[in-house]
Design a protein around this motif. Structure first.
Motif, PDB file in Angstrom:
ATOM      1  N   ASP A   9      34.061  39.046  40.214  1.00 23.41           N
ATOM      2  CA  ASP A   9      32.790  38.465  39.796  1.00 23.41           C
ATOM      3  C   ASP A   9      31.659  38.798  40.771  1.00 23.41           C
ATOM      4  OD1 ASP A   9      33.963  35.338  38.266  1.00 23.41           O
ATOM      5  OD2 ASP A   9      33.802  37.396  37.530  1.00 23.41           O
ATOM      6  N   LEU A  10      32.009  39.073  42.008  1.00 21.66           N
ATOM      7  CA  LEU A  10      30.986  39.402  43.003  1.00 21.66           C
ATOM      8  C   LEU A  10      30.592  40.884  42.951  1.00 21.66           C
ATOM      9  CD1 LEU A  10      32.205  37.376  46.120  1.00 21.66           C
ATOM     10  CD2 LEU A  10      30.330  36.832  44.577  1.00 21.66           C
ATOM     11  N   GLN A  11      31.370  41.679  42.266  1.00 24.22           N
ATOM     12  CA  GLN A  11      31.083  43.108  42.170  1.00 24.22           C
ATOM     13  C   GLN A  11      29.926  43.323  41.196  1.00 24.22           C
ATOM     14  OE1 GLN A  11      34.253  45.912  42.741  1.00 24.22           O
ATOM     15  NE2 GLN A  11      33.815  46.854  40.769  1.00 24.22           N
ATOM     16  N   ASP A  12      28.941  44.063  41.629  1.00 27.98           N
ATOM     17  CA  ASP A  12      27.801  44.364  40.764  1.00 27.98           C
ATOM     18  C   ASP A  12      27.154  45.664  41.219  1.00 27.98           C
ATOM     19  OD1 ASP A  12      25.694  41.797  42.364  1.00 27.98           O
ATOM     20  OD2 ASP A  12      26.463  43.702  43.100  1.00 27.98           O
ATOM     21  N   ASN A  66      26.837  46.017  44.908  1.00 21.59           N
ATOM     22  CA  ASN A  66      28.130  46.205  45.584  1.00 21.59           C
ATOM     23  C   ASN A  66      29.140  46.741  44.576  1.00 21.59           C
ATOM     24  OD1 ASN A  66      27.671  44.742  48.347  1.00 21.59           O
ATOM     25  ND2 ASN A  66      26.914  43.315  46.794  1.00 21.59           N
ATOM     26  N   TRP A 119      36.363  42.439  31.882  1.00 18.61           N
ATOM     27  CA  TRP A 119      35.046  42.249  31.307  1.00 18.61           C
ATOM     28  C   TRP A 119      34.103  41.891  32.439  1.00 18.61           C
ATOM     29  CZ3 TRP A 119      34.477  43.647  26.443  1.00 18.61           C
ATOM     30  CH2 TRP A 119      35.608  43.652  25.631  1.00 18.61           C
ATOM     31  N   GLY A 136      26.035  28.778  30.172  1.00 22.74           N
ATOM     32  CA  GLY A 136      25.494  28.396  31.465  1.00 22.74           C
ATOM     33  C   GLY A 136      24.044  28.764  31.545  1.00 22.74           C
ATOM     34  N   LYS A 137      23.455  28.418  32.679  1.00 24.44           N
ATOM     35  CA  LYS A 137      22.073  28.821  32.883  1.00 24.44           C
ATOM     36  C   LYS A 137      22.063  30.327  33.000  1.00 24.44           C
ATOM     37  CE  LYS A 137      20.521  24.707  35.297  1.00 24.44           C
ATOM     38  NZ  LYS A 137      20.365  24.103  36.608  1.00 24.44           N
ATOM     39  N   SER A 152      23.848  34.171  30.122  1.00 17.86           N
ATOM     40  CA  SER A 152      25.260  34.016  29.848  1.00 17.86           C
ATOM     41  C   SER A 152      25.388  33.061  28.668  1.00 17.86           C
ATOM     42  CB  SER A 152      25.945  33.451  31.089  1.00 17.86           C
ATOM     43  OG  SER A 152      27.091  32.750  30.762  1.00 17.86           O
ATOM     44  N   PHE A 176      32.993  46.659  45.517  1.00 22.17           N
ATOM     45  CA  PHE A 176      33.241  45.503  46.383  1.00 22.17           C
ATOM     46  C   PHE A 176      34.728  45.144  46.442  1.00 22.17           C
ATOM     47  CE2 PHE A 176      32.381  41.874  48.813  1.00 22.17           C
ATOM     48  CZ  PHE A 176      33.023  40.769  48.272  1.00 22.17           C
ATOM     49  N   GLN A 222      41.653  34.096  42.895  1.00 21.71           N
ATOM     50  CA  GLN A 222      40.714  34.563  43.923  1.00 21.71           C
ATOM     51  C   GLN A 222      40.329  36.023  43.677  1.00 21.71           C
ATOM     52  OE1 GLN A 222      38.848  33.193  46.088  1.00 21.71           O
ATOM     53  NE2 GLN A 222      38.125  35.091  47.027  1.00 21.71           N
ATOM     54  N   PRO A 279      38.294  31.171  50.931  1.00 19.26           N
ATOM     55  CA  PRO A 279      36.867  31.459  50.837  1.00 19.26           C
ATOM     56  C   PRO A 279      36.170  30.561  49.818  1.00 19.26           C
ATOM     57  CG  PRO A 279      38.100  33.095  49.615  1.00 19.26           C
ATOM     58  CD  PRO A 279      39.109  32.210  50.261  1.00 19.26           C
ATOM     59  N   LEU A 296      36.791  39.805  56.948  1.00 21.95           N
ATOM     60  CA  LEU A 296      36.980  39.694  55.497  1.00 21.95           C
ATOM     61  C   LEU A 296      36.166  38.511  54.955  1.00 21.95           C
ATOM     62  CD1 LEU A 296      38.841  41.306  53.598  1.00 21.95           C
ATOM     63  CD2 LEU A 296      40.536  39.534  53.859  1.00 21.95           C
ATOM     64  N   GLU A 345      36.654  47.599  48.373  1.00 22.06           N
ATOM     65  CA  GLU A 345      36.229  47.503  49.776  1.00 22.06           C
ATOM     66  C   GLU A 345      36.938  46.346  50.474  1.00 22.06           C
ATOM     67  OE1 GLU A 345      32.067  46.505  50.204  1.00 22.06           O
ATOM     68  OE2 GLU A 345      32.466  45.756  52.235  1.00 22.06           O
ATOM     69  N   ILE A 346      36.986  45.202  49.799  1.00 17.09           N
ATOM     70  CA  ILE A 346      37.616  44.013  50.394  1.00 17.09           C
ATOM     71  C   ILE A 346      39.113  44.226  50.557  1.00 17.09           C
ATOM     72  CG2 ILE A 346      38.198  41.593  49.927  1.00 17.09           C
ATOM     73  CD1 ILE A 346      35.388  41.994  51.004  1.00 17.09           C
ATOM     74  N   SER A 374      42.326  35.336  50.672  1.00 17.33           N
ATOM     75  CA  SER A 374      40.965  35.836  50.412  1.00 17.33           C
ATOM     76  C   SER A 374      40.927  36.918  49.347  1.00 17.33           C
ATOM     77  CB  SER A 374      40.333  36.384  51.691  1.00 17.33           C
ATOM     78  OG  SER A 374      40.104  35.362  52.614  1.00 17.33           O
ATOM     79  N   ILE A 375      42.004  37.680  49.209  1.00 15.11           N
ATOM     80  CA  ILE A 375      41.998  38.714  48.179  1.00 15.11           C
ATOM     81  C   ILE A 375      42.824  38.311  46.958  1.00 15.11           C
ATOM     82  CG2 ILE A 375      41.678  40.524  49.913  1.00 15.11           C
ATOM     83  CD1 ILE A 375      44.536  41.520  48.985  1.00 15.11           C
ATOM     84  N   VAL A 410      28.300  38.476  50.645  1.00 14.32           N
ATOM     85  CA  VAL A 410      27.999  38.948  49.290  1.00 14.32           C
ATOM     86  C   VAL A 410      27.804  37.766  48.342  1.00 14.32           C
ATOM     87  CG1 VAL A 410      28.970  40.195  47.303  1.00 14.32           C
ATOM     88  CG2 VAL A 410      29.119  41.172  49.590  1.00 14.32           C
ATOM     89  N   GLN A 416      37.524  36.035  41.418  1.00 13.71           N
ATOM     90  CA  GLN A 416      36.295  35.674  42.145  1.00 13.71           C
ATOM     91  C   GLN A 416      35.686  36.916  42.809  1.00 13.71           C
ATOM     92  OE1 GLN A 416      34.795  32.597  42.595  1.00 13.71           O
ATOM     93  NE2 GLN A 416      36.272  31.447  41.392  1.00 13.71           N
ATOM     94  N   LEU A 417      36.534  37.761  43.359  1.00 11.83           N
ATOM     95  CA  LEU A 417      36.037  38.997  43.977  1.00 11.83           C
ATOM     96  C   LEU A 417      35.436  39.914  42.924  1.00 11.83           C
ATOM     97  CD1 LEU A 417      38.858  39.939  46.534  1.00 11.83           C
ATOM     98  CD2 LEU A 417      36.767  38.641  46.950  1.00 11.83           C
ATOM     99  N   LYS A 442      24.308  36.931  46.519  1.00 10.88           N
ATOM    100  CA  LYS A 442      24.304  36.985  45.065  1.00 10.88           C
ATOM    101  C   LYS A 442      23.625  35.751  44.456  1.00 10.88           C
ATOM    102  CE  LYS A 442      27.475  38.320  41.353  1.00 10.88           C
ATOM    103  NZ  LYS A 442      27.046  39.684  41.083  1.00 10.88           N
ATOM    104  N   ILE A 456      32.921  38.585  52.387  1.00 11.54           N
ATOM    105  CA  ILE A 456      32.965  37.898  51.095  1.00 11.54           C
ATOM    106  C   ILE A 456      31.846  36.868  51.014  1.00 11.54           C
ATOM    107  CG2 ILE A 456      34.294  36.299  49.656  1.00 11.54           C
ATOM    108  CD1 ILE A 456      36.841  37.722  50.659  1.00 11.54           C
TER     109      ILE A 456
END
Lengths: 150, 185
Positions: free
Chosen positions: B73-76, B79, B27, A7-8, B34, B82, B67, A133, A41, B85-86, B128-129, A48, B70-71, A52, A45
């Motif tokens: 993947d948002l952790q960094d 956060n 991972w 990917g990019k 990437s 994260f 999902q 979401p 919630l 937290e969710i 969502s989770i 963030v 996905q959560l 991001k 989500i």
């Protein structure tokens, strides 16, 4: 063995997505988004997720707060509008914003998956509608469309 | 290309490193490029292997779906907790919904529209989770609402609560172990 797609680079994609469209008259270089959702919630989500990918975010809890923000002079490039909210729901808030002349991209987000409900929501003046979401891919596509349209 | 060595695998990356072992047991993509990578199992300490196995089990046994990834993947760095937290936010919010549904189930006659509305919110939060089994039980409950079956609603609500509790315990254990693995690393 796990093969990942090429990917990019993430930081380059973030820069492309975060860059505001030219000619909007704003001094900010980032795309601004308004998250309208009564579910904490979902607000967290999406906040963030949007941050991001390089977007500025603000969140409110119902449609009336979104309308009041616009009435006070605020403006956003992208609005993520929930369908069901207390005080003022998504369809009503969308209709009201469009009646005010708001041309921001308004995208509906809903936990309801029925086509008839999504079509009803779309008819209120949305540009698009997704099941929540949202995912990173969906947000990326939205922002690319936003940039392309402008 | 990397060679496998009996008892010890190593990671071979075609270009600059983009992955590292997350304390959460999976991972994680490092910031930056990437690329296509091929990798084999890295040597890990027993705790990290246990975390990875536990995570894998949660998906294989149907407790979690995409999902949740996905959560993750948002952790960094911005956060770092994260996901936990969710999940914590979910369990706080869902306790309120459970209370509302319990109260609604005590009223006579049952207000199926109100019950369906509460469960719709519950299902949305579960989605969502990535709480797959909880979400499926929510769907069953809503079908009983549509059918106006009081007995069905009462019965499936017990199953909703059961799956909700089972998942909470599993995730609590998972996060605790992941924290230990992270500290140990």
């Amino acid at each position: 063995m796990l093969l990942l797609h090429i990917g990019k680079p993430f930081n380059l994609r973030k820069e492309i997505l975060g860059k505001k469209m030219r000619g909007k008259g704003s001094s900010s270089s980032k795309i601004s988004t308004l998250i309208v959702d009564d579910d904490p919630l979902t607000r967290r989500i999406h906040k963030v997720l949007l941050t991001k990918v390089g977007l500025e975010t603000q969140a409110v809890e119902n449609g009336k707060e979104a309308v009041d923000l616009y009435r006070s002079g605020a403006s956003f490039d992208l609005i993520l509008m929930d369908l069901e909210m207390p005080i003022m729901d998504g369809p009503k808030a969308t209709k009201e914003l469009r009646a005010m002349g708001v041309q921001s991209m308004i995208v509906g987000v809903t936990a309801r998956d029925l086509e008839v409900e999504k079509q009803m929501f779309m008819a209120s003046g949305l540009d698009d509608c997704y099941v929540k979401p949202l995912t990173t891919d969906t947000v990326t596509a939205l922002v690319e469309k936003l940039n392309k349209d402008n | 290309m990397g060679k496998t060595v009996r008892g010890q695998w190593h990671r071979e990356i075609l270009s600059s490193p983009s992955l590292s072992l997350s304390p959460m047991g999976g991972w994680q993509r490092n910031k930056g490029w990437s690329h296509s990578v091929t990798f084999t199992r890295m040597e890990r300490n027993p705790l990290q292997r246990q975390v990875a196995y536990m995570r894998r089990s949660l998906f294989d046994q149907g407790y979690l779906d995409e999902q949740f990834v996905q959560l993750e993947d948002l952790q960094d760095d911005a956060n770092p907790n994260f996901v936990e937290e969710i999940v914590t936010l979910f369990y706080t919010d869902s306790a309120r919904l459970i209370h509302n549904i319990e109260q609604a189930l005590e009223s006579r006659p049952l207000d199926f529209i109100r019950l369906d509305d509460y469960m719709h919110q519950f299902k949305g939060s579960s989605s969502s989770i990535g709480a797959k089994k909880v979400k499926n039980e929510c769907t069953q409950f809503r079908e009983h609402c549509s059918a106006r079956s009081a007995e069905g609603c009462v019965r499936t609500f017990q199953q909703v609560k059961q799956e909700h509790t089972i998942l909470r315990r599993k995730l609590e254990t998972y996060f605790q172990l992941a924290r230990q693995a992270g500290l140990a690393n």
